[in-house]
Design an enzyme around this catalytic site. Structure first.
Site, PDB file in Angstrom:
ATOM      1  N   ARG A  35       0.841  -1.203   0.000  1.00 24.23           N
ATOM      2  CA  ARG A  35       0.000   0.000   0.000  1.00 24.23           C
ATOM      3  C   ARG A  35       0.875   1.251   0.000  1.00 24.23           C
ATOM      4  NH1 ARG A  35      -5.466  -0.734   1.824  1.00 24.23           N
ATOM      5  NH2 ARG A  35      -5.836  -2.780   2.745  1.00 24.23           N
ATOM      6  N   ALA A 266     -21.485  -7.535   3.814  1.00 23.64           N
ATOM      7  CA  ALA A 266     -20.750  -7.611   5.082  1.00 23.64           C
ATOM      8  C   ALA A 266     -20.876  -9.028   5.634  1.00 23.64           C
ATOM      9  CB  ALA A 266     -21.293  -6.590   6.064  1.00 23.64           C
ATOM     10  N   HIS A 318      -6.589  -6.379  17.571  1.00 20.17           N
ATOM     11  CA  HIS A 318      -5.836  -6.520  18.825  1.00 20.17           C
ATOM     12  C   HIS A 318      -5.364  -7.957  19.044  1.00 20.17           C
ATOM     13  CE1 HIS A 318     -10.226  -6.384  19.480  1.00 20.17           C
ATOM     14  NE2 HIS A 318     -10.069  -7.314  20.394  1.00 20.17           N
ATOM     15  N   HIS A 441     -16.894   8.070  41.651  1.00 21.73           N
ATOM     16  CA  HIS A 441     -18.288   8.464  41.408  1.00 21.73           C
ATOM     17  C   HIS A 441     -18.320   9.925  40.977  1.00 21.73           C
ATOM     18  CE1 HIS A 441     -22.630   8.812  42.001  1.00 21.73           C
ATOM     19  NE2 HIS A 441     -22.377   9.959  42.657  1.00 21.73           N
TER      20      HIS A 441
END
EC number: 1.8.1.4
Length: 462
Positions: A35, A266, A318, A441
């Site tokens: 590429r 897909a 990953h 929190h």
């Protein structure tokens, strides 16, 4: 003829990580990539550009649906499609350029061109032949299609074409209800397209925890996506820039059609190994076209290894990165290990969906006794304030030992929240360990703690 300790073929996540790690460990390294830019499918036409589009269209959704409620008044933004694509391209350039910088920093040579292996220990790129003690194949994967479906990347597209359409389609048909189809379907639904997803199976996201999948489909339907499940696509015909999809319903074998401006295929991906010369070398392959490797990622031909999408396992960037690191460290004489039981998966829709480890279905198949701890994001203060109360955290633990076996999150920042559970699982933690860890929190992560508490005496805010 130049000589290297390691030549890596392919500069995607598996390849470039492997090359950099080899260089860090003191080896002379080259990486072959044909590429114009580094980063492979992920950075150029996959993970990174799709996330840019998901982010941009989520901002549009927020402006259209939530800004006024927060007191942010004004004219709703219009979509400048060319500018959005330019933003996506800039994101790609920054990331691929970053890899090129890392190659220079680590003294990894980029051999520009497409590689082939004429014999063990040699890699040919263009007219030049380079020697290497070790060759790592990290050539990635390509989109898989269906019989009767011809991809032209204009009207009938893969994810590559879907990221650079000339205009936003009025009607988009997505073939396949997996990660890629649902992410890109979400992008175009937010942009105003009518999106219909056709799936061969009777449920979306194959392999996902079924409770999560059902909830996920409901949320996507609420967002405007339509689903035709249990449908086998027979073919796609293109005429006058319009596509007609023909499919059969598996329940009664009845034939139906639907038309669209664009069809996104897909249906998954397959290893890309053509042109490498593996057959001539005698490298063993599986029936699915994957390269067979041992526990150290070595093929049956001495000195040749393979990682990432070219070998067995989930086709995740990953996962490829972990294998690239592992094979590099193995070549250096170390003893690396990839824990395949703790590899997370993420779908970057809104809300996000993330998972790691076992599902309820796999645990039942194993006959293993388990407990479930769940907590809804509607019970999380931060989520409610941010219009992100849909979804829940679900943790699965061993009924006897309380050890965490798996987790499934559908909700805000699920792709980030899952990693707390990954770390816990990597260290063999129990749900109680997670529950007794103080969480700031207000944060989304408190929902993870509450789900861990629900594995014991009960959540506090449920």
């Amino acid at each position: 003829m130049s000589s290297y300790d390691v030549i890596v073929i392919g500069a995607g996540p598996g390849g470039y990580v492997c090359a950099i790690r080899c260089a860090q460990l003191g080896m002379k390294v080259a990486c072959v990539e044909g590429r114009e830019t580094l980063g492979g499918t992920c950075l150029n036409v996959g993970c990174i550009p799709s996330k840019a589009m998901l982010h941009a269209t989520h901002m549009l959704h927020e402006a259209e649906h939530n800004f006024a409620t927060m007191g942010l008044k004004g004219k709703a933004p219009s979509v400048d499609w060319k500018q959005m694509l330019s933003y996506k391209d800039d994101t790609i350039a920054q990331n691929t350029g970053g890899i090129e910088f890392l190659f220079k920093k680590n003294k990894v040579d980029w051999l520009k061109g497409w590689g082939t292996i004429p014999e063990a220990g040699k890699v040919k790129v263009g007219d030049e032949v380079h020697e290497a003690k070790h060759i790592v194949i990290a050539s990635g994967s390509e989109a898989a299609s269906l019989p009767g479906v011809e991809v032209d990347e204009k009207t009938v597209v893969t994810s590559t074409g879907a990221l650079e359409l000339g205009k936003i389609p009025k009607k988009l048909v997505v073939i396949g209800a997996g990660v890629i189809g649902l992410e890109l379907g979400s992008v175009y639904a937010r942009l105003g397209a009518e999106v219909e997803v056709v799936e061969f199976l009777d449920a979306i996201t194959p392999g996902m925890d079924k409770e999560i999948a059902r909830q996920f489909q409901k949320m996507l339907t609420k967002q405007g996506l339509k689903f035709t499940l249990g449908a086998a696509v027979q073919g796609v015909e293109v005429k006058n820039n319009k596509a007609t999809v023909t499919y059969k319903l598996r329940k009664d074998d009845s034939e139906h059609t639907m038309t669209a401006d664009t069809v996104l295929v897909a249906t998954g991906r397959k290893p890309y190994t053509k042109g490498l010369g593996l057959e001539e070398l005698g490298v063993e392959m599986s029936e699915r076209g994957q390269i067979k490797t041992d526990g150290k990622y070595a093929t049956n031909v001495a000195g040749i290894y393979a990682v990432g999408d070219t070998i067995a396992g989930p086709m995740l960037a990953h996962k490829a990165e972990d294998e690239g690191m592992a094979v590099a460290e193995g070549i250096a004489g170390q003893h690396p290990h990839v824990n395949y039981g703790v590899i997370p998966g993420v779908i970057y829709t809104h809300p996000e969906v993330a998972n790691v480890g076992e599902t309820e279905e796999t645990l039942r198949e194993q006959g293993r006794k388990y407990k479930v701890g769940k907590f809804p994001f509607m019970g999380n203060a931060r989520a409610k304030a941010n219009f992100a109360g849909d979804g829940f955290v679900k943790i699965l633990v061993d009924a006897t030992t309380d050890r965490i076996l798996g987790a499934h999150i559908i909700g805000p920042m699920a792709g980030d929240l899952i990693h707390e559970i990954c770390v816990a699982m990597e260290f063999g933690a129990a749900a109680e360990d997670l529950a007794r860890t103080c969480h700031a929190h207000p944060t989304y992560s408190e929902a993870v703690r509450e789900a861990a508490l629900a594995c014991g005496d009960g959540a506090i805010h449920a």
